[in-house]
Structures are given as structure tokens and as C-alpha cells.
Design an enzyme around this catalytic site. Sequence first.
Site, short mmCIF file in Angstrom:
data_model
loop_
_atom_site.label_atom_id
_atom_site.label_comp_id
_atom_site.label_asym_id
_atom_site.label_seq_id
_atom_site.Cartn_x
_atom_site.Cartn_y
_atom_site.Cartn_z
N VAL A 14 105.78 3.33 109.33
CA VAL A 14 106.53 3.01 108.11
C VAL A 14 105.61 2.91 106.89
O VAL A 14 105.88 3.50 105.83
CB VAL A 14 107.35 1.71 108.29
CG1 VAL A 14 108.21 1.44 107.06
CG2 VAL A 14 108.24 1.80 109.53
N VAL A 131 117.38 -2.70 109.07
CA VAL A 131 118.55 -2.26 109.85
C VAL A 131 118.96 -0.85 109.43
O VAL A 131 119.13 -0.57 108.24
CB VAL A 131 119.77 -3.19 109.63
CG1 VAL A 131 120.92 -2.80 110.56
CG2 VAL A 131 119.41 -4.65 109.82
N GLY A 133 117.42 2.11 109.50
CA GLY A 133 116.48 3.08 108.90
C GLY A 133 116.87 3.42 107.47
O GLY A 133 116.91 2.54 106.60
N ILE A 135 119.75 4.25 106.25
CA ILE A 135 121.15 3.97 105.86
C ILE A 135 121.20 2.72 104.98
O ILE A 135 120.69 1.68 105.38
CB ILE A 135 122.04 3.72 107.11
CG1 ILE A 135 121.99 4.92 108.05
CG2 ILE A 135 123.48 3.41 106.71
CD1 ILE A 135 122.71 4.68 109.38
N GLY A 186 107.65 8.37 116.67
CA GLY A 186 107.51 7.16 115.83
C GLY A 186 108.79 6.35 115.72
O GLY A 186 108.90 5.49 114.85
N GLU A 189 109.61 0.85 118.87
CA GLU A 189 108.84 -0.31 118.45
C GLU A 189 107.47 -0.26 119.12
O GLU A 189 107.28 0.44 120.11
CB GLU A 189 109.56 -1.60 118.89
CG GLU A 189 110.88 -1.84 118.20
CD GLU A 189 110.76 -1.91 116.68
OE1 GLU A 189 110.09 -2.82 116.19
OE2 GLU A 189 111.32 -1.05 116.00
N ASP A 200 116.20 -5.01 120.11
CA ASP A 200 116.09 -4.51 118.72
C ASP A 200 117.48 -4.42 118.08
O ASP A 200 117.68 -4.84 116.93
CB ASP A 200 115.40 -3.14 118.72
CG ASP A 200 115.25 -2.57 117.32
OD1 ASP A 200 114.40 -3.06 116.57
OD2 ASP A 200 116.03 -1.67 116.95
N LYS A 204 119.10 -6.63 114.89
CA LYS A 204 119.77 -6.01 113.73
C LYS A 204 121.20 -6.52 113.55
O LYS A 204 121.62 -6.80 112.43
CB LYS A 204 119.76 -4.49 113.89
CG LYS A 204 118.35 -3.90 113.77
CD LYS A 204 118.33 -2.46 114.24
CE LYS A 204 116.96 -1.83 114.05
NZ LYS A 204 116.83 -0.55 114.75
P1 NAP Z 1 103.17 0.69 113.67
O1 NAP Z 1 103.25 2.17 113.57
O2 NAP Z 1 102.74 0.08 114.95
O3 NAP Z 1 102.16 0.19 112.49
C1 NAP Z 1 101.76 -1.14 112.36
C2 NAP Z 1 100.69 -1.24 111.27
O4 NAP Z 1 100.38 -2.60 111.06
C3 NAP Z 1 99.38 -0.52 111.59
O5 NAP Z 1 98.87 0.11 110.45
C4 NAP Z 1 98.44 -1.67 112.02
O6 NAP Z 1 97.08 -1.45 111.68
C5 NAP Z 1 98.96 -2.80 111.17
N1 NAP Z 1 98.76 -4.10 111.82
C6 NAP Z 1 99.24 -4.52 113.02
N2 NAP Z 1 98.83 -5.78 113.26
C7 NAP Z 1 98.11 -6.17 112.19
C8 NAP Z 1 97.41 -7.36 111.85
N3 NAP Z 1 97.38 -8.42 112.65
N4 NAP Z 1 96.76 -7.41 110.65
C9 NAP Z 1 96.76 -6.34 109.84
N5 NAP Z 1 97.39 -5.18 110.11
C10 NAP Z 1 98.06 -5.10 111.27
O7 NAP Z 1 104.56 0.03 113.28
P2 NAP Z 1 105.80 0.69 112.53
O8 NAP Z 1 106.57 1.54 113.46
O9 NAP Z 1 105.34 1.26 111.24
O10 NAP Z 1 106.72 -0.61 112.28
C11 NAP Z 1 106.40 -1.56 111.29
C12 NAP Z 1 107.60 -2.48 111.08
O11 NAP Z 1 108.71 -1.71 110.64
C13 NAP Z 1 108.09 -3.22 112.33
O12 NAP Z 1 108.59 -4.48 111.95
C14 NAP Z 1 109.25 -2.35 112.84
O13 NAP Z 1 110.17 -3.07 113.59
C15 NAP Z 1 109.83 -1.91 111.51
N6 NAP Z 1 110.61 -0.66 111.54
C16 NAP Z 1 110.11 0.44 112.13
C17 NAP Z 1 110.83 1.63 112.09
C18 NAP Z 1 110.34 2.88 112.74
O14 NAP Z 1 111.10 3.88 112.79
N7 NAP Z 1 109.11 2.93 113.24
C19 NAP Z 1 112.07 1.66 111.42
C20 NAP Z 1 112.54 0.50 110.80
C21 NAP Z 1 111.79 -0.66 110.86
P3 NAP Z 1 96.18 -0.28 112.32
O15 NAP Z 1 96.71 0.98 111.69
O16 NAP Z 1 94.81 -0.59 111.92
O17 NAP Z 1 96.44 -0.35 113.80
N1 HSE Z 2 112.68 1.04 117.05
C1 HSE Z 2 113.72 1.10 116.08
C2 HSE Z 2 114.77 2.10 116.52
C3 HSE Z 2 113.16 1.50 114.75
O1 HSE Z 2 114.49 2.89 117.44
O2 HSE Z 2 115.86 2.10 115.97
C4 HSE Z 2 114.17 1.43 113.62
O3 HSE Z 2 114.52 0.11 113.34
#
Ligand code: NAP
Ligand code: HSE
Length: 431
Positions: A14, A131, A133, A135, A186, A189, A200, A204
Site C-alpha cells: 500500500v 474497507v 480497497g 471502493i 499483494g 495480509e 479480515d 471490516k
Molecule cells: P506490507 O506489504 O507487509 O508492508 C508493510 C510495510 O510496513 C513495509 O514497508 C514494512 O517495512 C513496514 N513496517 C512493518 N513493520 C514496521 C515497523 N515496526 N516499523 C516500521 N515499519 C514497519 O503491508 P501492506 O499489504 O502494504 O498493508 C499495510 C496495511 O494496509 C495493513 O494494515 C493492511 O491490512 C492494509 N491494507 C492492505 C491492502 C492490500 O491489498 N495489501 C488493502 C487494504 C488495506 P519493510 O519494507 O522495511 O519491511
Molecule cells: N487482505 C485484504 C483482502 C486486503 O484480501 O481483502 C484488503 O483489505
Amino acid sequence: MEEVKIGLLGFGTVGSGVYELLQKNADLIKERIGIKPVVKKILVKDLKKERKINNSKLFTTNIEDILNDPEISIICELIGGIQPAKDFIIKAFKKGKEVITANKAILAQYGDEVWKEAYKNKRFLGFEAAVGGGIPIIKTLKEALIGNKIQSIIGIINGTTNYILTKMLEDNISFEEALKEAKKKGYAEADPTLDINGMDSAHKISILASLAFGVFIHVSKVYIEGIEDIDLMDLKFAKDFGYVIKLLAFAKKKNNQIEIRVHPTLIPENHVLTSVRLNYNALYITGDFVGDILLYGLGAGKEPTASAVVSDIVSAIEYSYFRKEPFIKYPLTERKKIIKIKPMEEVEFQYYFRFSAIDKPGVLSKISGILGNYNISIASVVQIGRQKQKGSVPIVMLTHETKEKNVIKALKEIDKLDVVTSPTKRLRIME
Ligand code: NAP
Ligand code: HSE
């Protein structure tokens, strides 16, 4: 040129998406609102990790570099997990920053605490990305539907599980293979069990229900079943009966009682939600004046989620410029109001059962006898194939509506029968 400086916490799926969107479209945003959002610093865990951008000066592992930078007025928490993310959010409010988060886990468990802190410090809290993505469901509930009593929200709100169920049936691939793909893209979670076990979606739906019903509903109030026990066999049998299996989240309010649950559900093939495939999400909302509306779009992944975060960045800029009182007092307005959650045992459903039984005369009558004792009426039944050697055959049955508690008791007895070889698979059918 007027600029607003942003601190990104996290540069994963993200965070990097938000950075890329702003690299590409910040000038367009400037044309639209007269202010350009610019990322000034990015917090990561590991400075040595290879990144797609070369500007190493942007990165830090010290949160204080961002919190103590007076130029940075907006923080986007895109780390995930509870701690240290929650501390960072609270500290950011105390330092006078507006906060945007995609973190549904925090909001579903500590939403009231985080909101209180935002209110106390008169700061903006944006969570559009938490919640659905891309939308715009949060803005829809907070703004577009503000004049409605929301009666129900039914949604496919997890991209990973929807991707897995779609791929298993359409491409005939295994659960594990489909999950591997979802992780690679990607969608999942950091801990994908949260997707698979329904948590998850529960996070939401608790956020949506809190907004819709005006009272903080902790995720522990949500009845949750995931997709870990869904076999390809069930997807195929359901299809033969004219249904598609999806992981659905429900929040309904009737007679001052709230039903809130997440479970795999058989949806009739002609229902609009069955066309929601892959990492798409959809929300079917009913309000007392608007009637039914459907929101549909990409529910997970880098670009759509970045789109939601950036929409909050613009709202935060607007908020900080005009320093308005937040419009909707969610969920503080009615926090003292007592909510009654309808016990799951009292909810009525039609059911899909898949019994595994020895193929011999009298088996069906033993099973149907027990069902009859609990007032469970059979709508249709098929035995698929004949038992060739040792083992069992699947008997699939659909029922008429009955209370969950009757089903729990009946299946407990049925699974003890000597002709039943493994626990009965039970799924609910959408009315
Ligand atoms: P991700 O790809 O695992 O990225 C997490 C990032 O946070 C990485 O850059 C990591 O650093 C950094 N990080 C983790 N722990 C840390 C700490 N203790 N101190 C400093 N930096 C830290 O996660 P993501 O998929 O982007 O998701 C992030 C958030 O968005 C979550 O809450 C998730 O539920 C939400 N979300 C995700 C999506 C999706 O489609 N992926 C959609 C909606 C919401 P490094 O790069 O150095 O490892
Ligand atoms: N892991 C979540 C999903 C990311 O698959 O919907 C978006 O919130």
C-alpha cells in the site's frame, strides 16, 4: 507552489502504491485543489531492503524523524498489525498531525480509543482504505447515505478469499496454489490466516456496522467462519444446485437487534453478487430512503488501495484548511446506547449439508429421521455416485429455513451415526 508534506509509515504494497500514485498524479491533484501533496519521509523496518526508488534520503527507521518534523502535517499509517502502529497513530494525533490509516485490525479492536484521541486533539482520521480497497464505502456511509437509516450491509469484503474461491472453481487449482497467487499479487495480509479464517472480513464489517449503526461494535461481537474447510467438491456441488459459494459479511439491524456475521454462503446464481470475481469486492447496502445500492470495485491490491488513501489525503487537507468539526460523530454519538447482538443460534437459514456416509440401504432414512426430530425440513437431496471400495459417498442435501440451534443439535447426533464416516459439511444459503 503550495505543498502539503506527508509522512508515510510503511512502504509495502500500500505504501509504495501511495508513493507511486502521488509521483504520477500529484500535479493533477494540485490542478483540482490548488495544493500538491508531497511525500517527505517514509518509515520502514529495514533500511537495507531493495526498493524500487533510489532516493534513500526519504527513508528512515526512526518514527521520531517523522513525528517531530513540523513540516509534515499528514501521516499515513500503512504498516499493519496492532503495535507499534497504534502507538504511532496516537502519538501523531498528539503531535497535531492528521492521520490516515488502512489498518482495519486497529479500528475494529480499538476504534473507540483511536476516535476519542482524534476528537480530543481535533484531528482528522481517515480510513477509506481500511474497507473495500478502492471502493469509496466509508465516504458513502459518512456522506452520501447520511440521511438514511441503514438497514443492512451485505458484502464480499475480502479480496484474497474471493480470489481463491474464484480460481479454485474456474481454473480447477488447489486452495494452496490460489493462495500463493493471491499473496504474490499483494492481496493477502502479512499473516494470510486473517484472510482465510474470516477475521479480515470481520474487522471490516465491524467498522462498517459501527459507522452505519452509530455505535462502536468490537470485532469480538462478530460471528466468524472462514473458507479453510471449503473443498472444490463443495464449490462444484453448489454449482450443480445453481449456487455460487462466496465469503459474505452481513450487518443487519432489525427491531433494535444487530445481526453481524461472516461465513461462506451459497448465493443463488442469478444474484448480482455472484458476478463479483477474483480480488473484486462488492457491498450491497439497504437504507430506508435510498433503497438498495451496490458498490463494486477492486477490494485489494496496490493501486486501488492507494486510490483510497489518496482520497483521504485530500479530505485531510480540506479538513486542516477549514479546521471543521468532524461531521459525523462516529462512533461517539451513541456510545452509551446498549446494543443487542442477535445470538447466532437464533438466526434462521436454509442450509447445504454434505454428509459423508457408507453407501448402504437405510442410511438416508437414519439421517432424515434425525433431521425430522429437530424440525428440519429437506428441500432436495442427491447421492453422488456409488461407493466402489472402502470409504464413503457424499450425500448432498438442501433444507428449508430452520434455526441454527436446531442444525447444531441435529448434526451432532448425525455425526455420531456409525454409517457417517466424517463430520458433516454445513453451509448457509442466502435468502
Ligand atoms: P506490507 O506489504 O507487509 O508492508 C508493510 C510495510 O510496513 C513495509 O514497508 C514494512 O517495512 C513496514 N513496517 C512493518 N513493520 C514496521 C515497523 N515496526 N516499523 C516500521 N515499519 C514497519 O503491508 P501492506 O499489504 O502494504 O498493508 C499495510 C496495511 O494496509 C495493513 O494494515 C493492511 O491490512 C492494509 N491494507 C492492505 C491492502 C492490500 O491489498 N495489501 C488493502 C487494504 C488495506 P519493510 O519494507 O522495511 O519491511
Ligand atoms: N487482505 C485484504 C483482502 C486486503 O484480501 O481483502 C484488503 O483489505
